[in-house]
Write a protein that holds these residues in place. Structure first.
Motif, PDB file in Angstrom:
ATOM      1  N   PHE A 307       1.976  -4.721  -1.265  1.00 27.53           N
ATOM      2  CA  PHE A 307       2.322  -3.609  -2.144  1.00 27.53           C
ATOM      3  C   PHE A 307       3.062  -4.116  -3.384  1.00 27.53           C
ATOM      4  O   PHE A 307       2.823  -3.653  -4.500  1.00 27.53           O
ATOM      5  CB  PHE A 307       3.200  -2.592  -1.412  1.00 27.53           C
ATOM      6  N   VAL A 314       7.663   1.245  -3.045  1.00 24.61           N
ATOM      7  CA  VAL A 314       7.844   1.549  -1.620  1.00 24.61           C
ATOM      8  C   VAL A 314       9.289   1.996  -1.386  1.00 24.61           C
ATOM      9  O   VAL A 314      10.235   1.375  -1.881  1.00 24.61           O
ATOM     10  CB  VAL A 314       7.539   0.328  -0.733  1.00 24.61           C
ATOM     11  N   ASP A 371       4.906   5.288  -3.922  1.00 23.33           N
ATOM     12  CA  ASP A 371       3.493   5.237  -3.523  1.00 23.33           C
ATOM     13  C   ASP A 371       3.373   5.220  -2.000  1.00 23.33           C
ATOM     14  O   ASP A 371       2.453   5.817  -1.443  1.00 23.33           O
ATOM     15  CB  ASP A 371       2.838   3.976  -4.117  1.00 23.33           C
ATOM     16  N   TYR A 372       4.329   4.538  -1.362  1.00 24.34           N
ATOM     17  CA  TYR A 372       4.338   4.453   0.099  1.00 24.34           C
ATOM     18  C   TYR A 372       5.745   4.739   0.612  1.00 24.34           C
ATOM     19  O   TYR A 372       6.735   4.334  -0.007  1.00 24.34           O
ATOM     20  CB  TYR A 372       3.887   3.068   0.579  1.00 24.34           C
ATOM     21  N   THR A 395       1.645  10.221  -2.154  1.00 25.72           N
ATOM     22  CA  THR A 395       2.490   9.325  -1.369  1.00 25.72           C
ATOM     23  C   THR A 395       1.940   9.190   0.049  1.00 25.72           C
ATOM     24  O   THR A 395       1.645  10.182   0.702  1.00 25.72           O
ATOM     25  CB  THR A 395       3.938   9.848  -1.308  1.00 25.72           C
ATOM     26  N   LYS A 396       1.804   7.956   0.489  1.00 24.37           N
ATOM     27  CA  LYS A 396       1.289   7.694   1.830  1.00 24.37           C
ATOM     28  C   LYS A 396       2.433   7.274   2.755  1.00 24.37           C
ATOM     29  O   LYS A 396       3.323   6.527   2.369  1.00 24.37           O
ATOM     30  CB  LYS A 396       0.222   6.607   1.788  1.00 24.37           C
ATOM     31  N   PHE A 398       3.869   5.494   6.277  1.00 21.44           N
ATOM     32  CA  PHE A 398       3.503   4.480   7.273  1.00 21.44           C
ATOM     33  C   PHE A 398       4.706   4.174   8.160  1.00 21.44           C
ATOM     34  O   PHE A 398       5.856   4.475   7.833  1.00 21.44           O
ATOM     35  CB  PHE A 398       2.937   3.217   6.623  1.00 21.44           C
ATOM     36  N   ILE A 406      -0.639   3.084   8.577  1.00 21.61           N
ATOM     37  CA  ILE A 406      -0.503   4.285   7.748  1.00 21.61           C
ATOM     38  C   ILE A 406      -0.802   5.497   8.626  1.00 21.61           C
ATOM     39  O   ILE A 406      -1.755   5.485   9.405  1.00 21.61           O
ATOM     40  CB  ILE A 406      -1.446   4.216   6.537  1.00 21.61           C
TER      41      ILE A 406
END
Length: 407
Positions: A307, A314, A371-372, A395-396, A398, A406
């Protein structure tokens, strides 16, 4: 070091997570200029009684003090779990508000006793952390601000013995587990019941939950081990339930060993047989856990570095103790995770121990959308996702435990 239960010399290392500061020692901005205390974080297995235990380097006063940051009521799912428990035990054991006495050990902020209080029960909390005890008193709950032990139990038992003792998520937190259990046995009435909830060692091994290891968790418990400890300290288990809290826990019901009022349920032998199937009373399941943890740590680092190389932002959610174990073991700093958000006001505007990543309110995510988002408190991942519905849909989410994926 000798086993804290049977005094056998410890030789078998279950896992070594390196050196880390206490996982609940969150830092103020002023403390960033000070040195943190790091302690080895190692778990050994006793090859005599099979108790898994951290090597004891720091006193419990370091962990449970006036700044203890964990307030159980912050989690809505855990509060709901506690209310359900209260309704269940009142019905099952026919507790009456006019004459049943309730004591909770490690009562925290009154997250559970508040439900007994609403039903007019006489209840007492025992809680060593000043800020948690203060929060409970605001709910009109009587609290003794001390660590529970045999000496305190003797003093309390002279005045009154107790119908129900609640000891949820505390058995793993006591350095002298024999003294603690003996205290409970003398505080119970003849027909009294004590219930314990604790994370199940079997789930820790099966689901790679090494992040649940930290200094204030002195022991990691199986029913085999707990049954042995109870038997030699005046308690007899008569039932056990598997519950979903903290990634998979056991709820154990016990009575005085000398007074068999409640019949032995089949669940006890069922869970012990399951543990023996996984050979928790042998060296075998503990030998390769270190390699499993190292593999997971490297996968997480590869994920974050990928990433970083793509200039993706993140962040993390849940400034939980388990998250601090994970981040410090992996050596993750704010270059890979820029910030973490948490719903607990006691943690906001402070910094994670070791990694020194800043902690903000969940509202911070409305203008700072990553983003994550790594959910560190994976045991309440569904609850966290529900809290963050307003978050940018791009936004993902995980998790890292039991494996990096994820969700």
């Amino acid at each position: 070091m000798k086993c804290r239960s049977c005094k056998n010399k410890l030789k078998l290392c279950f896992i070594d997570l390196g050196n880390a500061p206490p996982s609940n020692s969150y830092l103020s901005k002023k403390q960033l200029n000070s040195t943190e205390m790091y302690y080895p974080l190692q778990v050994f297995i006793c090859d005599s009684c099979w108790l898994a235990q951290v090597i004891d380097y720091a006193g419990r006063d370091i962990f449970f003090n006036e700044f203890y940051p964990y307030f159980s009521s912050v989690s809505k799912s855990f509060t709901k779990h506690s209310k359900k428990y209260v309704d269940y035990v009142i019905k099952r054991f026919n507790l009456k508000s006019n004459n049943s006495k309730i004591v909770e050990i490690a009562s925290n902020d009154g997250y559970l006793l508040q439900f007994f209080k609403k039903k007019k029960f006489k209840c007492l909390g025992i809680e060593p952390s000043t800020n948690c005890a203060k929060a409970a008193r605001k709910k009109k709950i009587n609290v003794i601000e001390k660590f529970f032990d045999f000496d305190l139990a003797k003093k309390l038992a002279k005045k009154n013995t107790v119908d129900l003792i609640v000891a949820n998520n505390v058995l793993a937190h006591v350095p002298d587990i024999n003294n603690f259990v003996r205290g409970i046995s003398i505080l119970l009435k003849k027909k009294g019941v004590v219930t314990f909830e604790f994370p199940h060692l079997l789930e820790l091994i099966k689901n790679n939950q090494y992040d649940t290891i930290y200094h204030e968790h002195y022991s990691y418990l199986s029913l085999i081990v707990v049954n042995t400890i109870f038997e030699k300290n005046g308690l007899k288990i008569f039932d056990v339930q598997q519950i979903g809290t903290h990634g998979g826990s056991l709820r154990v019901f016990a009575q005085k060993k000398t007074y068999h009022y409640y019949r032995l349920e089949k669940n006890v032998s069922k869970i012990i047989s399951l543990e023996k199937k996984y050979e928790l009373n042998s060296i075998k399941p503990y030998k390769n856990f270190q390699k499993t943890a190292e593999k997971n740590k490297n996968e997480l680092l590869n994920f974050l570095i990928k990433f970083k190389n793509k200039n993706l932002k993140v962040a993390a959610f849940g400034a939980a103790a388990k998250g601090n174990t994970l981040l410090n073991y992996a050596g993750i700093k704010k270059d890979l995770i820029s910030f973490v958000c948490d719903s607990s006001k006691s943690k906001q505007n402070r910094f994670l121990p070791g990694s020194r990543i800043p902690i903000y309110s969940p509202n911070y995510l409305t203008k700072n959308k990553p983003d994550y988002l790594l959910i560190l408190a994976w045991n309440i991942a569904d609850e966290i996702k529900d809290q963050l519905k307003k978050l940018n849909k791009k936004t993902k989410f995980f998790v890292a435990i039991p494996k990096v994926k994820i969700i």
